[in-house]
Design a protein around this motif. Structure first.
Motif, PDB file in Angstrom:
ATOM      1  N   CYS A 296       0.825  -1.216   0.000  1.00 49.54           N
ATOM      2  CA  CYS A 296       0.000   0.000   0.000  1.00 49.54           C
ATOM      3  C   CYS A 296       0.854   1.259   0.000  1.00 49.54           C
ATOM      4  O   CYS A 296       0.483   2.275   0.596  1.00 49.54           O
ATOM      5  CB  CYS A 296      -0.963  -0.001   1.185  1.00 49.54           C
ATOM      6  N   LEU A 297       1.994   1.184  -0.706  1.00 49.23           N
ATOM      7  CA  LEU A 297       2.882   2.331  -0.822  1.00 49.23           C
ATOM      8  C   LEU A 297       2.907   2.831  -2.263  1.00 49.23           C
ATOM      9  O   LEU A 297       2.887   2.036  -3.203  1.00 49.23           O
ATOM     10  CB  LEU A 297       4.309   1.951  -0.408  1.00 49.23           C
ATOM     11  N   PRO A 298       2.969   4.143  -2.451  1.00 47.33           N
ATOM     12  CA  PRO A 298       3.079   4.679  -3.814  1.00 47.33           C
ATOM     13  C   PRO A 298       4.471   4.425  -4.373  1.00 47.33           C
ATOM     14  O   PRO A 298       5.461   4.492  -3.648  1.00 47.33           O
ATOM     15  CB  PRO A 298       2.826   6.180  -3.613  1.00 47.33           C
ATOM     16  N   ARG A 299       4.545   4.096  -5.626  1.00 43.75           N
ATOM     17  CA  ARG A 299       5.839   3.897  -6.270  1.00 43.75           C
ATOM     18  C   ARG A 299       6.574   5.227  -6.423  1.00 43.75           C
ATOM     19  O   ARG A 299       5.939   6.260  -6.565  1.00 43.75           O
ATOM     20  CB  ARG A 299       5.656   3.229  -7.634  1.00 43.75           C
ATOM     21  N   PRO A 300       7.893   5.210  -6.216  1.00 43.08           N
ATOM     22  CA  PRO A 300       8.792   4.063  -6.314  1.00 43.08           C
ATOM     23  C   PRO A 300       8.968   3.252  -5.032  1.00 43.08           C
ATOM     24  O   PRO A 300       9.774   2.317  -5.007  1.00 43.08           O
ATOM     25  CB  PRO A 300      10.128   4.713  -6.698  1.00 43.08           C
ATOM     26  N   LEU A 301       8.286   3.589  -3.932  1.00 39.36           N
ATOM     27  CA  LEU A 301       8.413   2.826  -2.700  1.00 39.36           C
ATOM     28  C   LEU A 301       7.871   1.416  -2.903  1.00 39.36           C
ATOM     29  O   LEU A 301       6.826   1.229  -3.520  1.00 39.36           O
ATOM     30  CB  LEU A 301       7.667   3.527  -1.568  1.00 39.36           C
TER      31      LEU A 301
END
Length: 292
Positions: A266-271
């Motif tokens: 549930c992390l936005p990329r690039p994470l």
């Protein structure tokens, strides 16, 4: 507004965009626990990775589900015009305060930073919190600049990294900042230093998912029980170790998934989401510390 436990929740993001139900789930934990304020779209709220439209939607959801708890909304961006647009969106949604970091691509002078805060305070009708976090923003406030900015009408708090709040600096900040400006501590493992040093508010990542645990620490600080504050912070050392190893946002995202509040990823990329092994470590620490 600027007192006690200010909980900074994760903004869960999946491949489909903002996980609105996941965000509502997290906010429900915080309102049920009765945190003193909510701080959405901070660093843990992934403000740096979201579009204006996404930030506006997060602000709207937070206002709808704040349950009467004061709501601070982050308006960080590189350009002043972008900040003013975000401030408009936040205030329209129902923000009780704004949180403003200084983001640097080109190095900024003190006068440029002061002018940006001056512009935003003139544009805003709600209080402003100054976000000083050089590790993530690329800009470090001198005490002299903090004093200049804090004297602007509408500035009511400064959010300081706890690692830099040694007693001598706390004393100096008390001397140079307006008396009505609350000093808040961030950087959870150093929260005890700030709270025992007299900070009025803890801007807490941990409190954004585990509010009952964080509340115990704030209650001890309010009771002026410095030993209890230090004891409770030390008890959470396994969590702080995870923060240092993986980054607090990754740990909080994994924990939200473990609790079933959102997806593990549930992390936005690039994470990127943590490995199954790391998630197992986080689940074990949550069990050990009774973080539920």
């Amino acid at each position: 507004m600027f007192t006690g436990l200010s909980a900074f929740p994760l903004t869960p993001v999946t491949a489909a965009g903002i996980d609105e139900q996941g965000l509502v789930n997290i906010l429900a934990r915080l309102t049920e626990a009765g945190v003193d304020s909510l701080g959405v779209l901070g660093s843990t709220g992934s403000f740096a990775y979201l579009t204006r439209t996404q930030k506006k939607r997060v602000a709207e959801l937070a206002a709808q589900h704040a349950g009467g708890i004061p709501l601070m909304i982050g308006v960080g961006a590189y350009g002043t015009e972008q900040i003013l647009q975000l401030a408009d969106d936040a205030q329209t949604a129902g923000a009780d305060a704004l949180l403003l970091p200084v983001l640097c691509y080109q190095p900024l002078t003190d006068d440029e930073v002061f002018a940006q805060y001056e512009t935003v305070t003139r544009h805003s009708s709600v209080p402003l919190c100054v976000y000083n976090n050089p590790r993530t923003t690329g800009f470090e406030f001198s005490d002299e600049l903090l004093a200049r900015v804090a004297a602007l009408p509408g500035v009511q708090s400064v959010k300081m990294p706890g690692v830099r709040l040694e007693p001598a600096r706390m004393q100096r900040l008390r001397e140079i900042l307006p008396a009505e400006v609350a000093i808040g501590v961030s950087g959870d493992e150093f929260a005890g230093r700030g709270l025992n040093g007299g900070c009025e508010v803890w801007y807490s990542v941990c409190g954004g998912l585990f509010p009952h645990c964080a509340r115990q620490i704030v209650d001890a600080a309010r009771a002026e029980d410095s030993g209890r504050v230090s004891e409770l912070i030390a008890r959470l050392e396994p969590l702080w170790q995870l923060f240092r190893r993986h980054g607090s946002i990754r740990v909080m995202a994994a924990a939200a998934g473990i609790l079933g509040l959102s997806d593990i990823d549930c992390l936005p990329r690039p994470l990127q989401p943590l490995s199954s092994e790391a998630c197992g470590d986080i689940a074990a620490v949550m069990t050990q510390l009774e973080l539920r």
